[in-house]
Design a protein around this motif. Structure first.
Motif, mmCIF file in Angstrom:
data_model
loop_
_atom_site.group_PDB
_atom_site.id
_atom_site.type_symbol
_atom_site.label_atom_id
_atom_site.label_comp_id
_atom_site.label_asym_id
_atom_site.label_seq_id
_atom_site.Cartn_x
_atom_site.Cartn_y
_atom_site.Cartn_z
ATOM 1 N N UNK A 79 -2.038 10.287 -5.126
ATOM 2 C CA UNK A 79 -1.590 11.120 -6.121
ATOM 3 C C UNK A 79 -2.591 10.626 -7.734
ATOM 4 N N UNK A 139 -2.229 1.948 -12.713
ATOM 5 C CA UNK A 139 -3.056 1.115 -11.582
ATOM 6 C C UNK A 139 -2.426 1.656 -10.169
ATOM 7 N N UNK A 189 -0.850 7.056 2.381
ATOM 8 C CA UNK A 189 -0.425 8.152 1.808
ATOM 9 C C UNK A 189 -1.680 8.876 0.786
ATOM 10 N N UNK A 214 1.166 -1.305 0.107
ATOM 11 C CA UNK A 214 0.035 0.075 -0.197
ATOM 12 C C UNK A 214 0.917 1.260 -0.059
ATOM 13 N N UNK A 215 0.527 2.067 -1.018
ATOM 14 C CA UNK A 215 1.304 3.544 -0.832
ATOM 15 C C UNK A 215 2.596 3.545 -2.087
ATOM 16 N N UNK A 237 -11.897 -2.867 -5.282
ATOM 17 C CA UNK A 237 -10.460 -3.122 -5.230
ATOM 18 C C UNK A 237 -10.514 -3.903 -3.609
ATOM 19 N N UNK A 294 -9.568 3.087 -5.156
ATOM 20 C CA UNK A 294 -8.806 1.989 -4.759
ATOM 21 C C UNK A 294 -7.511 2.162 -4.185
ATOM 22 N N UNK A 332 -0.499 4.181 -9.467
ATOM 23 C CA UNK A 332 0.112 5.724 -9.159
ATOM 24 C C UNK A 332 -0.454 6.213 -7.963
ATOM 25 N N UNK A 333 -1.699 5.619 -7.517
ATOM 26 C CA UNK A 333 -2.207 6.178 -6.450
ATOM 27 C C UNK A 333 -1.851 5.434 -4.951
ATOM 28 N N UNK A 334 -1.148 4.533 -5.266
ATOM 29 C CA UNK A 334 -0.916 3.698 -4.014
ATOM 30 C C UNK A 334 -1.368 2.408 -4.026
ATOM 31 N N UNK A 335 -2.135 2.004 -4.932
ATOM 32 C CA UNK A 335 -3.040 0.749 -4.885
ATOM 33 C C UNK A 335 -1.968 -0.433 -4.868
ATOM 34 N N UNK A 336 -2.210 -1.334 -4.140
ATOM 35 C CA UNK A 336 -1.161 -2.305 -3.919
ATOM 36 C C UNK A 336 -1.460 -3.341 -4.892
ATOM 37 N N UNK A 337 -0.323 -3.741 -5.823
ATOM 38 C CA UNK A 337 -0.604 -5.001 -6.674
ATOM 39 C C UNK A 337 -0.196 -6.226 -5.902
ATOM 40 N N UNK A 380 4.300 3.186 -5.377
ATOM 41 C CA UNK A 380 4.104 3.227 -6.672
ATOM 42 C C UNK A 380 4.947 2.617 -7.564
#
Lengths: 437, 437
Positions: free
Chosen positions: B187, A352, B184, A222-223, B172, B264, A354-359, A225
């Motif tokens: 962005x 996907x 965070x 999470x968080x 998600x 997400x 860029x906002x910190x969404x965990x992959x 990028x």
């Protein structure tokens, strides 16, 4: 960026004779699937396609022929799903690819040991390649977006955000199945444009969507990028994806929050996952029209603009119930190519996250329907029949605007370029059953 | 339909003295969470809240005090996630509730054994209650839908499908965290209405959404529909859900496929899952305005229209960084109630599965923001500040239109009705960290 190396050498031959000259699974491909003996209750485990055979990774791992990263990855590939293997990341996966390529090459010292690890593909059945942790579907073909937009919003086909934002939305993982999936025609609410009240019943405008699926490998927290220059390191590989769609349900439900029941009744993927490494020779440069804006900085890299797309030939076929009974082979509906995608796999991954969404290893990203620039290259019936206004006549005289019960849709994908060995994705087949009343 | 039984008797007292008169976790509640000793590396396992204590289900299961379904469920509750327990279904879960209620009642023969299974809640930390298999967010408050619609589409606030279709979209699962989550500021791309080119940077319109979460219990197979009369049997329980939202990112990205990166980056849930059984006394009848259409047959049942809603008081608080430093308690932003929902939990479940989409134990359905009919009952800053046009002044003199770095949002939920013991959901807390550059 994956480099071309000895594993891609088109002159390389395997001691598995069916691999030599194979247009799907030559030694330059080496894709992964989850399999077991057909009709058995034996354990699911990972396998690697080589010609007409499957190399059983559970057996290979036990032989401990490899060392270091390659052996670690071989053990992960022996599991009942590929999530662990996917999560090991590019370095371990490249090591396993090299080790497998060498071990399967003519003259390998491991031939005798590995001969005992083969199962013919026609004796196998396939499971889901991994637990799909989250499923996201994108919209990366501008030709599809424009064609569909013109049907749903004639005044405003391509929305202003399209050339800036890799448009995507979340999908449903629970209804994703592997090739061979059969599912009842969905029922739901629809509304005719002139009706004051919606109808309820079986979908009347059932469609397929010809897509590529991108499996995430190494994940993020999470968080965190993913920089565009490193995005491909997070892609384990790709499959073919049929994102079935109920167009009449979609039209009534999709505003303001997007498609939902129109999509989540079923999605079907091909069993074999073609790795990022195997696709390296088929990189493609896509040039945006000069009048289009360039991507924002976070979606731009020299490598992405030079070779971020992939040249993958796609084709889609139908086999109706009548065709099956008459033993007619499937009839082609269209051909397209993934190289036309407006957004690359790396851009989808970077956007996907860029906002910190965990992959997560095992996440599946759909490319969106891959329609080409010509009308006959459309990846859905919605486009091929102009929203159901122009029916298609099949060779046996049947007509279709949308899919009928008993129809099977078959999708295939292949990479062919001068100087490289041709590799294939196999195929994905899905079949429509009658609606449950 | 869950019946009121002895476990709901407001006169029932527990030998755990802190439970008696507790407004959150009296013996009539008995919610589940996943916990361990705070700051330890001990195993995660299930626990049941009783007053200020947690009943450690790993210890309880080992005692084998119960039999049959109740013991099976107790063993499932001992696992590191509640998915197995959820999947056992209503019968086993009711049996465990009855067994726990009896064992925790004053005079129980099991008191001595169970006293050794207690841990104070203030010595515990909480994990995710389950692996969230798929996450769907609905839009079930007509007051929220109208208020938000009027900001995004002033000419057309409530779309024509709203009163027919329980609007939902997929979310998600990878970014869902339990109370205490800090993340965070996202962005992403935004675009000012008069700009020709989008901006890229930290979200400027970060918001919360006050929602309830519904956990699916017993699942279904592909193609299986859940009848409205049986839908509640598939609901294990509920939690509080903060569905954080980046309004500026949402406005630019959401057409045509719905919200994506605007949602997400994080979603935060309360640790305690309040079971469907515990909520039985708080059923509520919601009456649609006479001018509104009645739900289609598949979304209608006598029971659903008589008592399908739930009377759950909701409240939302803010604690800014300055407030924390000054040791000010959180300040209330709004109060609402889940009873105003236009669509019931049963309707959400039935609608979700009507097309054959498989439900899985551990699926989370968000209710959508629960704004009440009055403006001050709004469940988001977007509504409370009229789209950011009217700033709020807090008691310490700070002002807010949207959230600032360091802000914590706290949400609470409670059920209070004459003739029933008051039960609570505990709370969910989430905190905004500065954007990562």
């Amino acid at each position: 960026m994956t480099l071309i190396n000895e594993t891609h050498d088109p002159a390389r031959k395997s001691w598995v004779s069916s691999a030599n000259g194979d247009m799907q699974f030559p030694i330059q491909n080496l894709p992964f699937a989850i399999f077991r003996e057909a009709g058995s209750q034996s354990s699911w485990r990972g396998g690697v396609a080589i010609g007409e055979q499957i190399l059983d990774m559970a057996k290979v791992a036990k032989l401990t022929l490899f060392s270091g990263d390659a052996q670690t990855a071989a053990q992960a590939a022996a599991e009942a799903s590929l999530n662990t293997l996917m999560g090991l990341g590019e370095k371990a996966n490249s090591a396993l690819r090299l080790a497998l390529s060498q071990a399967l090459t003519q003259g390998s010292e491991h031939q005798a040991a590995l001969e005992g690890c083969l199962l013919p593909q026609n004796s196998a059945e396939y499971g889901m390649p991994c637990h799909v942790t989250d499923y996201t579907d994108f919209y990366s073909s501008i030709h599809h977006a424009t064609a569909v937009g013109s049907l749903f919003r004639p005044d405003n086909p391509l929305l202003p955000n399209y050339k800036w934002v890799p448009i995507g939305y979340h999908g449903r993982s629970s209804s994703i199945g592997v090739s061979g999936q059969a599912f009842p025609r969905p029922v739901g609410q629809t509304k005719k444009p002139d009706a004051s009240v919606p109808d309820f019943g079986p979908c009347q405008r059932l469609d397929y969507e010809l897509e590529m699926g991108v499996f995430i490998g190494q994940g993020t927290q999470l968080g965190q990028r993913i920089d565009i220059s490193k995005a491909e390191q997070h892609i384990f590989g790709m499959c073919i994806l049929n994102d079935w769609s109920a167009r009449d349900i979609q039209a009534w439900e999709y505003q303001p929050l997007g498609p939902f029941l129109a999509k989540n009744f079923a999605s079907t993927i091909s069993p074999w996952v073609i790795t990022t490494q195997a696709l390296a020779p088929f990189r493609h440069k896509f040039t945006r029209p000069e009048t289009d804006p360039q991507p924002l900085a976070y979606l731009s890299s020299e490598q992405n603009s030079q070779s971020g797309n992939l040249d993958i030939e796609l084709s889609c076929f139908i086999q109706t119930e009548s065709m099956r009974q008459a033993k007619h082979t499937p009839q082609r509906l269209s051909e397209s190519n993934f190289k036309h995608a407006y957004w690359t796999p790396a851009q989808l991954v970077t956007h996907h996250s860029v906002n910190g969404c965990p992959m997560t290893p095992g996440d599946l990203l759909g490319s969106g329907t891959q329609s080409g620039p010509e009308a006959e290259e459309a990846g859905s019936l919605l486009e091929l029949t102009q929203g159901g206004k122009k029916s298609l006549t099949l060779d046996n005289g049947e007509t279709r605007t949308f899919l009928q019960d008993g129809d099977a849709i078959i999708m295939r994908a292949q990479c062919r370029l001068d100087g490289a060995a041709t590799i294939g994705f196999g195929e994905v087949v899905g079949t429509i059953l009658p609606a449950l009343v």
